[in-house]
Design an enzyme around this catalytic site. Sequence first.
Site, short mmCIF file in Angstrom:
data_model
loop_
_atom_site.label_atom_id
_atom_site.label_comp_id
_atom_site.label_asym_id
_atom_site.label_seq_id
_atom_site.Cartn_x
_atom_site.Cartn_y
_atom_site.Cartn_z
N PHE A 277 0.83 -1.20 0.00
CA PHE A 277 0.00 0.00 0.00
C PHE A 277 0.87 1.26 0.00
O PHE A 277 0.87 2.05 -0.96
CB PHE A 277 -0.94 -0.08 1.21
CG PHE A 277 -1.56 1.22 1.63
CD1 PHE A 277 -2.15 2.06 0.70
CD2 PHE A 277 -1.58 1.59 2.97
CE1 PHE A 277 -2.73 3.27 1.09
CE2 PHE A 277 -2.17 2.78 3.37
CZ PHE A 277 -2.73 3.62 2.44
N GLY B 24 1.66 -7.49 -0.57
CA GLY B 24 1.62 -6.50 -1.66
C GLY B 24 0.96 -7.11 -2.88
O GLY B 24 0.62 -8.28 -2.89
N ASP C 264 12.66 -12.21 -1.11
CA ASP C 264 12.28 -12.18 0.31
C ASP C 264 13.46 -11.54 1.04
O ASP C 264 14.56 -12.10 1.05
CB ASP C 264 12.04 -13.62 0.78
CG ASP C 264 11.60 -13.67 2.23
OD1 ASP C 264 11.90 -12.73 3.00
OD2 ASP C 264 10.95 -14.67 2.61
N ASN D 192 19.27 -7.22 6.92
CA ASN D 192 19.72 -7.33 5.52
C ASN D 192 19.64 -5.98 4.81
O ASN D 192 20.53 -5.62 4.04
CB ASN D 192 18.86 -8.36 4.78
CG ASN D 192 19.21 -9.78 5.18
OD1 ASN D 192 20.31 -10.03 5.70
ND2 ASN D 192 18.30 -10.71 4.95
N TYR E 169 4.21 -7.92 16.00
CA TYR E 169 4.40 -6.71 15.18
C TYR E 169 5.08 -5.62 16.00
O TYR E 169 6.11 -5.07 15.59
CB TYR E 169 3.04 -6.25 14.67
CG TYR E 169 3.08 -5.04 13.76
CD1 TYR E 169 3.71 -5.09 12.53
CD2 TYR E 169 2.45 -3.84 14.13
CE1 TYR E 169 3.73 -3.98 11.68
CE2 TYR E 169 2.45 -2.75 13.29
CZ TYR E 169 3.09 -2.82 12.06
OH TYR E 169 3.10 -1.71 11.23
N THR F 46 -2.64 5.14 8.37
CA THR F 46 -2.68 5.82 7.07
C THR F 46 -3.69 5.09 6.19
O THR F 46 -3.88 3.88 6.34
CB THR F 46 -1.28 5.80 6.43
OG1 THR F 46 -0.37 6.42 7.35
CG2 THR F 46 -1.25 6.56 5.12
N1 LIG Z 1 -0.31 1.72 6.51
C1 LIG Z 1 -0.20 2.13 7.76
O1 LIG Z 1 -1.14 2.70 8.31
C2 LIG Z 1 1.10 1.94 8.51
C3 LIG Z 1 1.18 2.43 9.83
C4 LIG Z 1 2.36 2.25 10.53
C5 LIG Z 1 3.44 1.64 9.93
N2 LIG Z 1 3.35 1.17 8.66
C6 LIG Z 1 4.53 0.49 8.11
O2 LIG Z 1 4.73 0.86 6.76
C7 LIG Z 1 5.18 -0.28 6.02
C8 LIG Z 1 4.26 -0.50 4.83
O3 LIG Z 1 2.96 -0.76 5.29
P1 LIG Z 1 1.74 -0.99 4.29
O4 LIG Z 1 0.55 -0.46 4.94
O5 LIG Z 1 2.12 -0.50 2.94
O6 LIG Z 1 1.65 -2.58 4.31
P2 LIG Z 1 1.51 -3.60 3.10
O7 LIG Z 1 1.23 -4.93 3.70
O8 LIG Z 1 0.57 -3.09 2.07
O9 LIG Z 1 2.97 -3.58 2.47
C9 LIG Z 1 4.03 -4.33 2.99
C10 LIG Z 1 4.83 -4.87 1.82
O10 LIG Z 1 5.96 -5.62 2.31
C11 LIG Z 1 6.07 -6.80 1.51
N3 LIG Z 1 6.80 -7.79 2.31
C12 LIG Z 1 6.43 -8.33 3.50
N4 LIG Z 1 7.36 -9.19 3.93
C13 LIG Z 1 8.36 -9.19 3.01
C14 LIG Z 1 9.60 -9.88 2.89
N5 LIG Z 1 10.01 -10.75 3.81
N6 LIG Z 1 10.37 -9.64 1.79
C15 LIG Z 1 9.97 -8.76 0.85
N7 LIG Z 1 8.80 -8.08 0.90
C16 LIG Z 1 8.00 -8.31 1.97
C17 LIG Z 1 4.64 -7.19 1.20
O11 LIG Z 1 4.50 -8.08 0.12
C18 LIG Z 1 4.03 -5.82 0.93
O12 LIG Z 1 4.21 -5.45 -0.42
C19 LIG Z 1 5.21 -1.46 6.98
O13 LIG Z 1 6.53 -1.64 7.43
C20 LIG Z 1 4.32 -1.02 8.11
O14 LIG Z 1 4.70 -1.60 9.32
C21 LIG Z 1 2.20 1.30 7.94
#
Ligand SMILES: NC(=O)c1ccc[n+]([C@@H]2O[C@H](COP(=O)([O-])OP(=O)(O)OC[C@H]3O[C@@H](n4cnc5c(N)ncnc54)[C@H](O)[C@@H]3O)[C@@H](O)[C@H]2O)c1
Length: 325
Positions: free
Chosen positions: A11, A36, A56, A99, A145, A175
């Site tokens: 996202f 994703g 990964d 990493n 988490y 967000t």
């Molecule tokens: N959206 C929010 O409100 C929010 C709030 C606080 C923090 N965050 C942080 O922002 C970041 C993005 O959040 P988001 O809402 O876009 O979540 P999301 O789940 O849409 O995106 C996370 C992405 O990470 C990828 N991913 C997960 N594990 C992986 C791995 N081992 N190797 C490679 N790719 C991997 C997923 O496929 C996905 O594309 C996260 O770290 C989340 O903790 C988001």
Amino acid sequence: MRVAISGGSGFLGSHLCEELLRRGDTVYCLDNFSSGSKANIARLLDLPGFRCVPCDVTERFRFSATVDAVAHLASPASPADYHRHPLETLAVGSRGTENMLRLAESQEARFVLASTSEVYGDPAVHPQNEDYWGHVNPIGPRSVYDEAKRFAEALSMAYRRSRGVDVGIVRIFNTYGPHMRPHDGRVISSFIRQALDEEPLTIFGDGSQTRSFCYVDDLVRGLVAMLDSADPGPINLGNPEEHTVREVAELVTGITGSRGELRHLPLPVDDPVRRRPVITRAREALGWQPRVPLEEGLRHTVDWFVAEARAHARNPEEAVAAGSA
Ligand SMILES: NC(=O)c1ccc[n+]([C@@H]2O[C@H](COP(=O)([O-])OP(=O)(O)OC[C@H]3O[C@@H](n4cnc5c(N)ncnc54)[C@H](O)[C@@H]3O)[C@@H](O)[C@H]2O)c1
């Protein structure tokens, strides 16, 4: 700049990729597509500055390009995702973060960690500024988490102090916006999906718990500012306007014109009662503050959900690909 973004098809990551490409950066999107979606980056694939690197980040992965910055966003982020994948969540916060830090270290690149307001847990201090250490249950269901992100922050600061990596930490608050998955279990995406499907809106508890919701365009401006800065953080990024969950349900009902029926379920374990960021540091260090009011952001998001549903109705195969990615 040349920027590697882990989680770039998620996202937030997909919006960040798009914003950096818009200003002429080269972007490497590192993702395992666990939460994703390829649909999120489909429109970027043919752009000259964009490279998709399926991998990964908790494993050894091949990445030989030169970069100036690394943004580490990879992690399950919605409660539904991290409850389903607890060990993967801990792995990406620990091994995955290390990493990506090593990648930044090897290239003398800026490293930005997408941390979260969840490091404050169910806060005993309100509103939350960055000096507050949090109130987190280390063994509860959310701990996979919360503690993964706390460890990721500690690891990042250790790389900064002991290895000189140019680390910056942002703590992101709730967000919302286009590219959220309708079934990701987050409050706004759930309300919009339920309203559009004419289902009752699910409210946990009595709906008096508060959250602060930031529109994705605002958030991404903050992430870009942090990538461009040398500030170590941590810096809160979020909208300090606080709303009860019930108010959000009413807004979504009004915008979608749905019946507005509510279904109350018990509050999940350790669910935070209040959340609101103090953003003084973001204002001073990054010149950042949110601009999009909740109702306007919700309208954009509802429009996107409606357009997606129509596109998927025309092309169900695409719907299956996006829904299962
Ligand atoms: N959206 C929010 O409100 C929010 C709030 C606080 C923090 N965050 C942080 O922002 C970041 C993005 O959040 P988001 O809402 O876009 O979540 P999301 O789940 O849409 O995106 C996370 C992405 O990470 C990828 N991913 C997960 N594990 C992986 C791995 N081992 N190797 C490679 N790719 C991997 C997923 O496929 C996905 O594309 C996260 O770290 C989340 O903790 C988001």
